[in-house]
Design a protein around this motif. Structure first.
Motif, PDB file in Angstrom:
ATOM      1  N   GLY A 212       1.747  -3.623  -0.526  1.00 44.83           N
ATOM      2  CA  GLY A 212       0.417  -3.460   0.043  1.00 44.83           C
ATOM      3  C   GLY A 212      -0.094  -2.028  -0.072  1.00 44.83           C
ATOM      4  N   ILE A 213      -1.271  -1.798   0.511  1.00 47.69           N
ATOM      5  CA  ILE A 213      -1.928  -0.491   0.428  1.00 47.69           C
ATOM      6  C   ILE A 213      -1.723   0.297   1.724  1.00 47.69           C
ATOM      7  CG2 ILE A 213      -4.166   0.658   0.159  1.00 47.69           C
ATOM      8  CD1 ILE A 213      -3.150  -0.660  -2.441  1.00 47.69           C
TER       9      ILE A 213
ATOM     10  N   THR B 206      -6.997  -6.353   8.466  1.00 46.77           N
ATOM     11  CA  THR B 206      -8.308  -5.692   8.488  1.00 46.77           C
ATOM     12  C   THR B 206      -9.471  -6.661   8.640  1.00 46.77           C
ATOM     13  OG1 THR B 206      -8.566  -5.780   6.073  1.00 46.77           O
ATOM     14  CG2 THR B 206      -7.452  -3.835   6.981  1.00 46.77           C
TER      15      THR B 206
ATOM     16  N   PHE C 297      -5.302   4.192  -4.314  1.00 48.46           N
ATOM     17  CA  PHE C 297      -6.089   2.988  -4.581  1.00 48.46           C
ATOM     18  C   PHE C 297      -7.553   3.381  -4.794  1.00 48.46           C
ATOM     19  CE2 PHE C 297      -7.684  -1.250  -2.620  1.00 48.46           C
ATOM     20  CZ  PHE C 297      -7.768  -1.836  -3.875  1.00 48.46           C
TER      21      PHE C 297
ATOM     22  N   LEU D 168     -14.648  -5.032  -1.867  1.00 45.73           N
ATOM     23  CA  LEU D 168     -13.760  -4.970  -0.704  1.00 45.73           C
ATOM     24  C   LEU D 168     -14.478  -4.401   0.518  1.00 45.73           C
ATOM     25  CD1 LEU D 168     -11.566  -5.877  -2.589  1.00 45.73           C
ATOM     26  CD2 LEU D 168     -10.108  -4.022  -1.780  1.00 45.73           C
TER      27      LEU D 168
ATOM     28  N   LEU E  56      -5.928  -0.169   3.959  1.00 48.89           N
ATOM     29  CA  LEU E  56      -6.233  -1.023   2.818  1.00 48.89           C
ATOM     30  C   LEU E  56      -7.571  -0.758   2.115  1.00 48.89           C
ATOM     31  CD1 LEU E  56      -5.388  -4.756   2.415  1.00 48.89           C
ATOM     32  CD2 LEU E  56      -7.653  -3.973   1.838  1.00 48.89           C
ATOM     33  N   VAL E  57      -8.690  -0.906   2.812  1.00 50.73           N
ATOM     34  CA  VAL E  57      -9.992  -0.779   2.147  1.00 50.73           C
ATOM     35  C   VAL E  57     -10.227   0.684   1.773  1.00 50.73           C
ATOM     36  CG1 VAL E  57     -12.458  -1.225   2.340  1.00 50.73           C
ATOM     37  CG2 VAL E  57     -10.828  -2.714   3.508  1.00 50.73           C
TER      38      VAL E  57
END
Lengths: 472, 472
Positions: free
Chosen positions: A431-432, A206, A440, A452, A470-471
């Protein structure tokens, strides 16, 4: 296809050549779903650069046309972090053609591998010079160095050698502005500001595209010993690990397996057999290694396990008498997920809490889940020494084919709440990606979410690097 | 004093109490110059919080009144990173009252120390439980855990244990928005997005205030052996290190000292004497340790040095026969800077290149500098095994008291250019702070400068965290 993507593809075809630009849907198809087959994406093209300079070209085109890129290595991720969105708005960036080992040096204990180098290939290259890259995991034949770095992968030898974060000496990456971050200098000490290397490790693509990685090597293994021990509880398993750790430096793997998981493997996986004759509630799979030719690691482990038996820490133990038997022990551990799938629907949770808390957590969480969701079977196995357990919940009595979809999200929230209350992590090593993003977002502290997002926006203001991952 | 600062001080006095707010210039004075006495700052107040919550209060006040904070630990930094600006616009934030060791555990190999804990205090606490915190350096009696973390400090045992980055298991910090980042969970594996811990390590207080740190401990030393070897060149010194490293895991310190540095120490530092009878162009100071009671580390080192002597790698060597002699060997190494200062003006450069390149670099750079600046004497000493040398240039024949100011900047640029051309770092362990900021800005790649500025602005949009430091 939107106009920007069409222009990007057209320009890339011209500058990079046909080998690097794949638009035939049949060639793209194997790469647009995550490997567990849960998430299905779409992409008008798969770009496959063969050099860092070509990645720069592609990133600049992506910025120019505002077309997001989804970097991908071996596509073996567990959280769909390398799967493009379903609307076809993003372009797949496959790093597999960047597969050179640029250098490897036994004296320096260092290898520089491009992002597309497969882990097993690096293992072999290190072995050939009498060295070893110690990180390993089930997908070693497909997963790539770039993916391992971008997900800060762990595996079964973390106890002694750490995750990728501990093994990466430097990262080369193309940042969203098209600049090359070159962290491959091999400097052991360098205090020139924030560590961009560390920011890219675990960033799931990312913040930029990892193109090459400097990796630490360790001396090759001269001998290993693998043992299987029966213990009465996860607490006793941790006692055993502590007992061993103060007496030897050779322990590098320590996995726990509950009886229930062992039984599923014996039932579903052909050729497996129980390592011990009597039944035990829990088992520890122990691997000890030494790089020294003159250390009798097998004799040492046998002596220590004997001592632990005398002290009542374990119930019984056996040391593999051959490499074949050692492999057979590991096969039990590595087949648990497969056996669970054969048994029925399974919900996987890759979680961690502080090591001393884990034994109690495994027992308590199982009880609470089975009480809250009658009929399910909860079971934790894996990397006890890292405080990281794969905590799986099976359908059990629920034969309904929609159990997973109906109750799954609710159970996962329940597990994640337990983990969060225990100060743990809802993603220890996987991980996400896409799959854990909502959880998350639900559970992360606001300050963390803010930080983030701020970092993501600062380095990728156009949002061209793996958006939606992720974010929170 | 500007109005914002006055309001901040007034409000802080009310909420935090008088012990935490120091405004008497005599009490502030010892902390507003860097410890080498080069940079002199000014501050209307020194705030000394005793808890993380009080730091939150202060950061929120700083944001409200737009008054920058300058976090400070032991004030032993080498780059003036904790010295406030001379215009008095910023307020000193001393972390020394946050000096509790919150927990320390031999089984977990973990200590949680607040930012103001002095390194030597942590050493003692670890020693008391049979463990060890392996990072050490000259300022151990004053420097603090927060400062060591914020500067990613190194020291003399990096060869085996790494810098702070390798020894920090987690960071607690107050971010510029007043939120608490809590990385002290003790999780060994946690893949929930970008590592804020890693971003704060080495950030020199520009992204937040480190309030506590989880630190990895290792088993206490059972025995150590210290040797002094004479070698004919840095290349041979590296050969010796390689020779030892493949034969033993016990080497944890390996420093090189040129004849010229040894002579200065013998001349200026009372009570020092040459460890070897004959003269050698270069020396290696070697420390080997073992946590195992049954390993004869001294005998092993003696045998290996004997073997190296036979093979012509070294000219002569002696193993310290007592702790007092071992300390005497280390005293030579640790007194080099002091001896140089006694000799006259000295320009210090803390640089690194890749380890295999360092021997040639030391020799070539000395030649080039002495040719370009006739009369000066260049000399490199220190952590050869880390590729990190303290490359010092002395006035030599230049008696003029203004030599340092007149020619210093020019020589430093020359050294930094050589280092950069060799792919090295102009700050291996001392950080950027104020002193190296211009050179960093001159030599860093534009992409790196852009990334650092973007991250800084994203996390500290108001610029309240140690402005004017590190970020070019």
């Amino acid at each position: 296809m939107n106009e920007g993507a069409a222009q990007l593809i057209e320009q890339a075809s011209r500058t990079l050549g046909p080998k690097a630009v794949i638009t035939d849907p049949r060639d793209i198809e194997p790469w647009i779903s995550d490997w567990r087959g849960r998430i299905h994406g779409a992409s008008p093209a798969l770009l496959a650069p063969s050099s860092t300079e070509e990645v720069v070209e592609i990133v600049k085109l992506a910025a120019e046309h505002r077309v997001p890129l989804v970097p991908q290595g071996g596509n073996t991720g567990m959280s769909a972090g390398a799967t493009p969105p379903a609307d076809g708005s993003a372009i797949l960036l496959s790093m597999r053609r960047m597969n050179r080992i640029r250098s490897i040096d036994a004296e320096d204990h260092l290898a520089i591998a491009e992002a597309g180098v497969v882990l097993a290939t690096l293992h072999e290259a290190a072995h050939e010079i009498g060295m070893r890259f110690p990180l390993t995991l089930g997908a070693r034949g497909s997963c790539t160095i770039g993916g391992l770095t971008s997900t800060n992968a762990g595996g079964t030898q973390v106890l002694k050698f750490g995750t990728m974060r501990a093994l990466v000496a430097g990262v080369e990456a193309v940042l969203p502005d098209g600049s090359i971050h070159n962290g491959l200098s091999g400097l052991k000490k360098d205090n020139r500001g924030y560590s961009i290397d560390q920011l890219l490790i675990g960033a799931e693509g990312t913040l930029g595209v990892v193109t090459a990685v400097a990796l630490r090597l360790v001396p090759a293994i001269a001998a290993r010993a693998v043992a299987w021990a029966g213990v009465e509880s996860p607490m006793r398993a941790l006692d055993l690990l502590r007992f061993l750790e103060v007496r030897t430096h050779s322990i590098e793997g320590f996995e726990i397996v509950p009886r229930d998981s062992l039984e599923l493997v014996l039932k579903h996986v052909p050729g497996t057999r129980p390592p011990l004759s009597a039944e035990h509630a829990w088992h520890a799979l122990i691997e000890a290694t030494t790089p020294d030719d003159d250390v009798d690691v097998s004799g040492e482990l046998e002596r220590l396990l004997g001592l632990a038996l005398e002290q009542g820490i374990l119930g019984d133990a056996v040391i593999a008498s051959s490499e074949a038997q050692a492999e057979a022990f590991w096969k039990i551990r590595d087949s648990i997920s497969e056996a669970e799938r054969a048994e029925g629907q399974t919900l996987a949770h890759d979680i961690s809490v502080a090591v001393p808390e884990m034994p109690r957590f495994v027992v308590d969480a199982k009880e609470q889940i089975e009480r809250a969701f009658p009929g399910v079977i909860a079971s934790g196995f894996g990397h006890l020494g890292d405080g990281n357990i794969h905590f799986h919940v099976r359908a059990g009595g629920h034969a309904a084919p929609d159990w997973y979809d109906a109750e799954g999200a609710q159970i996962t929230r329940f597990v994640d709440d337990l983990v969060t209350a225990a100060g743990g992590s809802i993603s220890a090593e996987h991980g996400i990606g896409q799959l854990k993003r909502a959880e998350f977002a639900r559970l992360a502290e606001p300050g963390r979410v803010h930080a983030l997002r701020a970092i993501k926006h600062a380095l990728d203001p156009l949002g061209i690097m793996n958006p939606g991952k992720l974010v929170p």
